[in-house]
Design a protein around this motif. Structure first.
Motif, PDB file in Angstrom:
ATOM      1  N   ASN A   1       0.828  -1.113   0.008  1.00  0.00           N
ATOM      2  CA  ASN A   1      -0.032  -0.123   0.020  1.00  0.00           C
ATOM      3  C   ASN A   1       0.848   1.204  -0.125  1.00  0.00           C
ATOM      4  OD1 ASN A   1      -1.918   2.135   0.320  1.00  0.00           O
ATOM      5  ND2 ASN A   1      -2.721   1.174   2.332  1.00  0.00           N
TER       6      ASN A   1
ATOM      7  N   THR B   1      -4.685   6.349   3.378  1.00  0.00           N
ATOM      8  CA  THR B   1      -5.535   5.565   3.291  1.00  0.00           C
ATOM      9  C   THR B   1      -5.929   5.079   4.790  1.00  0.00           C
ATOM     10  OG1 THR B   1      -4.190   3.640   2.802  1.00  0.00           O
ATOM     11  CG2 THR B   1      -5.061   4.681   0.905  1.00  0.00           C
TER      12      THR B   1
ATOM     13  N   GLY C   1      -9.167   0.759   2.705  1.00  0.00           N
ATOM     14  CA  GLY C   1      -8.277   1.004   1.627  1.00  0.00           C
ATOM     15  C   GLY C   1      -6.935  -0.178   1.382  1.00  0.00           C
TER      16      GLY C   1
ATOM     17  N   ASN D   1     -12.772   0.079  -2.268  1.00  0.00           N
ATOM     18  CA  ASN D   1     -11.826   1.021  -2.147  1.00  0.00           C
ATOM     19  C   ASN D   1     -12.390   2.327  -1.707  1.00  0.00           C
ATOM     20  OD1 ASN D   1      -9.229   2.160  -2.335  1.00  0.00           O
ATOM     21  ND2 ASN D   1      -9.282   2.235  -4.436  1.00  0.00           N
TER      22      ASN D   1
ATOM     23  N   SER E   1     -12.878   5.434   1.603  1.00  0.00           N
ATOM     24  CA  SER E   1     -11.968   6.132   2.531  1.00  0.00           C
ATOM     25  C   SER E   1     -12.845   6.067   4.020  1.00  0.00           C
ATOM     26  CB  SER E   1     -11.738   7.497   2.262  1.00  0.00           C
ATOM     27  OG  SER E   1     -13.051   8.310   1.689  1.00  0.00           O
TER      28      SER E   1
END
Lengths: 226, 209
Positions: A75, A81, A85, A179, A181
């Motif tokens: 990541n 994130t 995420g 995906n 937030s």
């Protein structure tokens, strides 16, 4: 019954509240790194995905010595994130269901083993959400309905108090991860009601948590090491 | 949302493998240099190249000029005996049509390994001179190999570990840094999506992608 095949641990974060100058997963408690406790729970799971970000090479070097066949998922955007995420980065290529767990806690092995057993009995598209008896200072409460030994979760809330809180562990079809937030529990809200299972755990977020955990293990032998 | 999972039999998917230190358990050029009693020197040159301290093209030209003193037949004999990562080799053999070796190494030197794997390859090229000794023609840019694969594939997965795999990783749809033989260099890790250290885990991952 199909044994749990995939597990994802999110360990990309900086653990700023702990302020240890190294990734939280490498912090030692009673001589063992946080990550070692988590990996020991997953010995029978075929595919372990570890999402790395902050000081990724240190985490990978350490983790691959404990378990050689970990699949590391990078990541690169870890500073911006949330856990959701990180979960998604691993989930996008997993076929079927997986356990998704936050890397910032120690889970009691017997309750976790029961969680795995229950997860293995689910239908393909079902979720199993882990809850625990309240331990956090800022808990996400879970509205729980109990029928015999079976628990069902109907909602998450910061306000509606309950004896149970969200334990940052869920077993679910990987294809349902997104995906986003938002917080993971906010995303899970869409799939409620769902089956729930109690796990015991210690969260390691602050230096106090760390001291508390070391003290806790002086009298509670979760891992048979005392 | 459903996570798509293409079958490996799908010819649209391509796996591009670096050769030295990924498919092979050793770097092959230092092994060849043993013949000339120059293994240590070749290892030094190879290590500096893997970590990106000297450019691949210049380094390979130099290593070629040293190693060309070994008869081609001897080189191929040594290459034929090079140990391969058993799990990766099995994966390539099972998925020949979806796999390619992408290497800066020389076509006629690696021929015995490619024959064993049975997949296509992109490599540096040579032409035989009048004594049937290879003359270096063109050094492979790994990025261009991936661009060629992308013309026939909508999903190219690259697997490698060293500095000259960076252009390959940048072009590929998905990149896997593989540390089965030695830890992938930081430059390769920094442009990868996945990092694995175990051949079995690598093959399980590739089947999922």
């Amino acid at each position: 019954m199909q044994a749990v095949k995939n597990a994802v641990i999110a360990a990309a974060g900086m653990g700023t509240r702990l302020g240890a100058g190294k990734p939280k997963s490498l912090i030692k408690i009673n001589g063992k790194a946080l990550l070692e406790y988590q990996l020991s729970l997953l010995a029978n799971v075929e595919n372990v995905f570890l999402v790395v970000g902050f000081m990724e090479e240190d985490v990978m070097t350490f983790a691959s010595k404990i378990r050689r066949d970990i699949i590391f998922v990078r990541n690169a955007n870890f500073q911006h994130t949330k856990t959701l995420g990180s979960f998604y980065l691993a989930a996008r290529n997993i076929n079927g269901s997986a356990i998704f767990m936050d890397g910032d806690m120690i889970i009691e092995p017997r309750t976790f083993a029961k969680f795995l057993e229950t997860a293995a009995r689910l239908d393909d598209n079902e979720l199993l959400i882990a809850v625990s008896k309240r331990i956090s200072d800022d808990p996400v409460y879970c509205a729980i309905e109990q029928r015999g030994d079976d628990l069902r979760i109907h909602g998450f809330s910061f306000e509606e108090k309950s004896a149970y809180e969200w334990a940052n562990v869920v077993y679910m079809p990987a294809g349902l991860m997104i995906n986003g937030s938002s917080h993971t529990f906010e995303h899970l809200q869409k799939f409620l009601p769902a089956a729930a299972k109690v796990i015991d755990r210690l969260e390691i977020d602050t230096p106090e948590d760390l001291r508390g955990a070391e003290k806790f293990f002086k009298t509670n032998d979760w891992f048979g090491i005392n | 949302m459903i996570v798509s999972c293409t079958k490996i039999g799908d010819v649209m998917k391509k796996f591009a493998f670096d050769l030295d230190g990924t498919v092979t358990k050793v770097e092959t050029l230092p092994l060849l240099a043993k013949e000339l009693d120059l293994a240590d020197e070749m290892k030094l040159l190879t290590d500096l190249t893997l970590s990106g301290q000297i450019p691949f093209e210049k380094s390979f030209r130099l290593r070629y000029l040293i190693l060309r003193n070994i008869p081609l037949k001897k080189i191929q004999e040594i290459m034929d005996g090079v140990e391969l990562d058993a799990e990766i080799a099995a994966f390539i053999r099972e998925n020949k049509k979806n796999c390619a070796v992408v290497t800066g190494n020389l076509d006629c030197w690696i021929a015995p390994i490619i024959a064993k794997l049975g997949c296509e390859s992109f490599s540096s090229t040579s032409e035989p001179d009048e004594k049937n000794s290879p003359v270096l023609k063109k050094i492979l840019d790994k990025g261009s190999a991936i661009r060629a694969l992308k013309k026939i594939s909508n999903k190219v997965v690259a697997v490698g570990e060293s500095f000259n795999d960076v252009p390959m990783f940048e072009e590929a749809n998905i990149s896997v840094a593989y540390g089965g033989v030695h830890k992938p260099v930081s430059a390769a890790i920094s442009v990868s999506d996945y990092v694995v250290f175990d051949g079995g885990a690598l093959c399980r991952l590739l089947k999922m992608l």
